[in-house]
Design a protein around this motif. Sequence first.
Motif, PDB file in Angstrom:
ATOM      1  N   ASP A   2     -42.033   8.121  19.767  1.00 55.00           N
ATOM      2  CA  ASP A   2     -41.421   7.021  20.507  1.00 55.00           C
ATOM      3  C   ASP A   2     -41.718   7.175  22.001  1.00 55.00           C
ATOM      4  O   ASP A   2     -41.400   8.207  22.609  1.00 55.00           O
ATOM      5  CB  ASP A   2     -39.909   7.029  20.270  1.00 55.00           C
ATOM      6  CG  ASP A   2     -39.201   5.892  20.973  1.00 55.00           C
ATOM      7  OD1 ASP A   2     -39.291   4.756  20.489  1.00 55.00           O
ATOM      8  OD2 ASP A   2     -38.579   6.158  22.031  1.00 55.00           O
ATOM      9  N   ALA A   3     -42.314   6.147  22.598  1.00 57.08           N
ATOM     10  CA  ALA A   3     -42.731   6.221  23.993  1.00 57.08           C
ATOM     11  C   ALA A   3     -41.546   6.453  24.929  1.00 57.08           C
ATOM     12  O   ALA A   3     -41.637   7.237  25.886  1.00 57.08           O
ATOM     13  CB  ALA A   3     -43.470   4.946  24.386  1.00 57.08           C
ATOM     14  N   ALA A   4     -40.419   5.789  24.678  1.00 56.83           N
ATOM     15  CA  ALA A   4     -39.262   5.929  25.564  1.00 56.83           C
ATOM     16  C   ALA A   4     -38.687   7.337  25.502  1.00 56.83           C
ATOM     17  O   ALA A   4     -38.352   7.938  26.535  1.00 56.83           O
ATOM     18  CB  ALA A   4     -38.205   4.900  25.203  1.00 56.83           C
ATOM     19  N   ARG A   5     -38.558   7.884  24.299  1.00 52.64           N
ATOM     20  CA  ARG A   5     -38.021   9.239  24.174  1.00 52.64           C
ATOM     21  C   ARG A   5     -38.982  10.272  24.769  1.00 52.64           C
ATOM     22  O   ARG A   5     -38.547  11.251  25.390  1.00 52.64           O
ATOM     23  CB  ARG A   5     -37.740   9.563  22.706  1.00 52.64           C
ATOM     24  CG  ARG A   5     -36.565   8.807  22.137  1.00 52.64           C
ATOM     25  CD  ARG A   5     -36.111   9.372  20.814  1.00 52.64           C
ATOM     26  NE  ARG A   5     -34.960   8.656  20.294  1.00 52.64           N
ATOM     27  CZ  ARG A   5     -34.271   9.035  19.223  1.00 52.64           C
ATOM     28  NH1 ARG A   5     -34.629  10.123  18.553  1.00 52.64           N
ATOM     29  NH2 ARG A   5     -33.240   8.328  18.818  1.00 52.64           N
ATOM     30  N   LEU A   6     -40.270  10.041  24.566  1.00 55.89           N
ATOM     31  CA  LEU A   6     -41.256  10.953  25.130  1.00 55.89           C
ATOM     32  C   LEU A   6     -41.191  10.933  26.656  1.00 55.89           C
ATOM     33  O   LEU A   6     -41.177  11.984  27.309  1.00 55.89           O
ATOM     34  CB  LEU A   6     -42.652  10.573  24.628  1.00 55.89           C
ATOM     35  CG  LEU A   6     -43.824  11.405  25.131  1.00 55.89           C
ATOM     36  CD1 LEU A   6     -43.617  12.887  24.855  1.00 55.89           C
ATOM     37  CD2 LEU A   6     -45.114  10.916  24.478  1.00 55.89           C
ATOM     38  N   ALA A   7     -41.134   9.731  27.230  1.00 54.32           N
ATOM     39  CA  ALA A   7     -41.041   9.616  28.687  1.00 54.32           C
ATOM     40  C   ALA A   7     -39.767  10.269  29.205  1.00 54.32           C
ATOM     41  O   ALA A   7     -39.777  10.943  30.252  1.00 54.32           O
ATOM     42  CB  ALA A   7     -41.092   8.147  29.097  1.00 54.32           C
ATOM     43  N   ALA A   8     -38.653  10.092  28.485  1.00 56.61           N
ATOM     44  CA  ALA A   8     -37.385  10.687  28.911  1.00 56.61           C
ATOM     45  C   ALA A   8     -37.456  12.214  28.880  1.00 56.61           C
ATOM     46  O   ALA A   8     -36.924  12.886  29.774  1.00 56.61           O
ATOM     47  CB  ALA A   8     -36.254  10.197  28.023  1.00 56.61           C
ATOM     48  N   PHE A   9     -38.117  12.764  27.864  1.00 56.81           N
ATOM     49  CA  PHE A   9     -38.228  14.215  27.775  1.00 56.81           C
ATOM     50  C   PHE A   9     -39.076  14.763  28.919  1.00 56.81           C
ATOM     51  O   PHE A   9     -38.692  15.730  29.582  1.00 56.81           O
ATOM     52  CB  PHE A   9     -38.816  14.644  26.436  1.00 56.81           C
ATOM     53  CG  PHE A   9     -38.866  16.131  26.269  1.00 56.81           C
ATOM     54  CD1 PHE A   9     -37.777  16.817  25.761  1.00 56.81           C
ATOM     55  CD2 PHE A   9     -39.986  16.858  26.644  1.00 56.81           C
ATOM     56  CE1 PHE A   9     -37.794  18.213  25.641  1.00 56.81           C
ATOM     57  CE2 PHE A   9     -40.025  18.235  26.527  1.00 56.81           C
ATOM     58  CZ  PHE A   9     -38.926  18.909  26.030  1.00 56.81           C
ATOM     59  N   ALA A  69     -51.645  10.520  19.113  1.00 47.40           N
ATOM     60  CA  ALA A  69     -52.328  11.454  20.010  1.00 47.40           C
ATOM     61  C   ALA A  69     -52.563  10.809  21.372  1.00 47.40           C
ATOM     62  O   ALA A  69     -52.297  11.407  22.422  1.00 47.40           O
ATOM     63  CB  ALA A  69     -53.641  11.913  19.389  1.00 47.40           C
ATOM     64  N   ALA A  70     -53.047   9.574  21.352  1.00 47.26           N
ATOM     65  CA  ALA A  70     -53.319   8.877  22.612  1.00 47.26           C
ATOM     66  C   ALA A  70     -52.035   8.645  23.400  1.00 47.26           C
ATOM     67  O   ALA A  70     -52.023   8.763  24.641  1.00 47.26           O
ATOM     68  CB  ALA A  70     -54.020   7.553  22.323  1.00 47.26           C
ATOM     69  N   LEU A  71     -50.947   8.309  22.720  1.00 43.47           N
ATOM     70  CA  LEU A  71     -49.667   8.091  23.390  1.00 43.47           C
ATOM     71  C   LEU A  71     -49.187   9.371  24.069  1.00 43.47           C
ATOM     72  O   LEU A  71     -48.753   9.350  25.230  1.00 43.47           O
ATOM     73  CB  LEU A  71     -48.630   7.601  22.380  1.00 43.47           C
ATOM     74  CG  LEU A  71     -47.204   7.409  22.895  1.00 43.47           C
ATOM     75  CD1 LEU A  71     -47.152   6.376  24.009  1.00 43.47           C
ATOM     76  CD2 LEU A  71     -46.273   7.007  21.742  1.00 43.47           C
ATOM     77  N   ALA A  72     -49.270  10.474  23.359  1.00 41.81           N
ATOM     78  CA  ALA A  72     -48.834  11.743  23.936  1.00 41.81           C
ATOM     79  C   ALA A  72     -49.681  12.117  25.148  1.00 41.81           C
ATOM     80  O   ALA A  72     -49.151  12.522  26.196  1.00 41.81           O
ATOM     81  CB  ALA A  72     -48.899  12.843  22.881  1.00 41.81           C
ATOM     82  N   ILE A  73     -50.982  11.956  25.022  1.00 42.54           N
ATOM     83  CA  ILE A  73     -51.881  12.301  26.123  1.00 42.54           C
ATOM     84  C   ILE A  73     -51.601  11.416  27.339  1.00 42.54           C
ATOM     85  O   ILE A  73     -51.618  11.884  28.483  1.00 42.54           O
ATOM     86  CB  ILE A  73     -53.344  12.187  25.663  1.00 42.54           C
ATOM     87  CG1 ILE A  73     -53.651  13.275  24.634  1.00 42.54           C
ATOM     88  CG2 ILE A  73     -54.297  12.290  26.849  1.00 42.54           C
ATOM     89  CD1 ILE A  73     -54.955  13.068  23.896  1.00 42.54           C
ATOM     90  N   ALA A  74     -51.306  10.148  27.096  1.00 41.24           N
ATOM     91  CA  ALA A  74     -51.009   9.226  28.198  1.00 41.24           C
ATOM     92  C   ALA A  74     -49.766   9.638  28.973  1.00 41.24           C
ATOM     93  O   ALA A  74     -49.624   9.286  30.158  1.00 41.24           O
ATOM     94  CB  ALA A  74     -50.841   7.807  27.660  1.00 41.24           C
ATOM     95  N   HIS A  75     -48.872  10.386  28.336  1.00 41.98           N
ATOM     96  CA  HIS A  75     -47.659  10.857  29.003  1.00 41.98           C
ATOM     97  C   HIS A  75     -47.850  12.249  29.606  1.00 41.98           C
ATOM     98  O   HIS A  75     -46.878  12.876  30.057  1.00 41.98           O
ATOM     99  CB  HIS A  75     -46.481  10.850  28.031  1.00 41.98           C
ATOM    100  CG  HIS A  75     -45.891   9.483  27.824  1.00 41.98           C
ATOM    101  ND1 HIS A  75     -46.468   8.533  27.008  1.00 41.98           N
ATOM    102  CD2 HIS A  75     -44.787   8.886  28.374  1.00 41.98           C
ATOM    103  CE1 HIS A  75     -45.738   7.430  27.039  1.00 41.98           C
ATOM    104  NE2 HIS A  75     -44.722   7.613  27.863  1.00 41.98           N
TER     105      HIS A  75
END
Length: 221
Positions: A205-212, A18-24
């Motif tokens: 995955d942080a990289a895939r999330l950032a890419a999306f 949840a925190a990772l998604a919110i950070a993006h």
Amino acid sequence: MRALPRIKICCIRDKAEAALAIAHGVHALGLVSAMPSGPGVIDDAQIAAIAATVPPPVATFLLTALTDADAIIRQQRRCGCNTIQLVDAVPAGTHARLRDALPGIALVQVIHVVDRGSVDEAVALAPQVDALLLDSGNPLLAVKELGGTGRVHDWGLSHAIVERSGRPVFLAGGLRPDNVAEAMRTVQPFGLDLCSGVRVDGHLDAARLAAFVAAAQAACS
């Protein structure tokens, strides 16, 4: 330049995801309760614990396969999410019952887009909910598929729903960094909903999330 659609990351498993998604910079999190099939299922106590950590204005979607209004009401009160995502068809009158019992809780109805009949289904249900979510499941199977398939459906049908429903529409089903721009052009959705497209071995995955997120932003320029 058009506005960035709302981005909803589904199948959130724990507070760290949840925190990772919110950070993006995502706008909503999907928390999956018991389902007949599909990924990301966690129990109601875990959902409640995660939802309690999510700051406004990020929305928390409780994905429920329940179809009985009283059971859904009890589940929402246990979990504390501010949005109910109904992943299956519910009996007539259910949406009104939820509205009466849960003021201030948004209702999102999933439509599994399979043919032209899905467009008519969406248009008929739209006045009863706050938003529609178009996915690629198959509720007619012996073991129902109610989401998380990773499959793309007919985006032409989805666009017809956007045009005719008069409600915000989230698009789900097989979205990835390499197809999100086409999805946005074709469907013109209010929101984008994804799970498998930003995961590796089941983990966010942080990289895939950032890419999306970057691909969606680029498509708006």
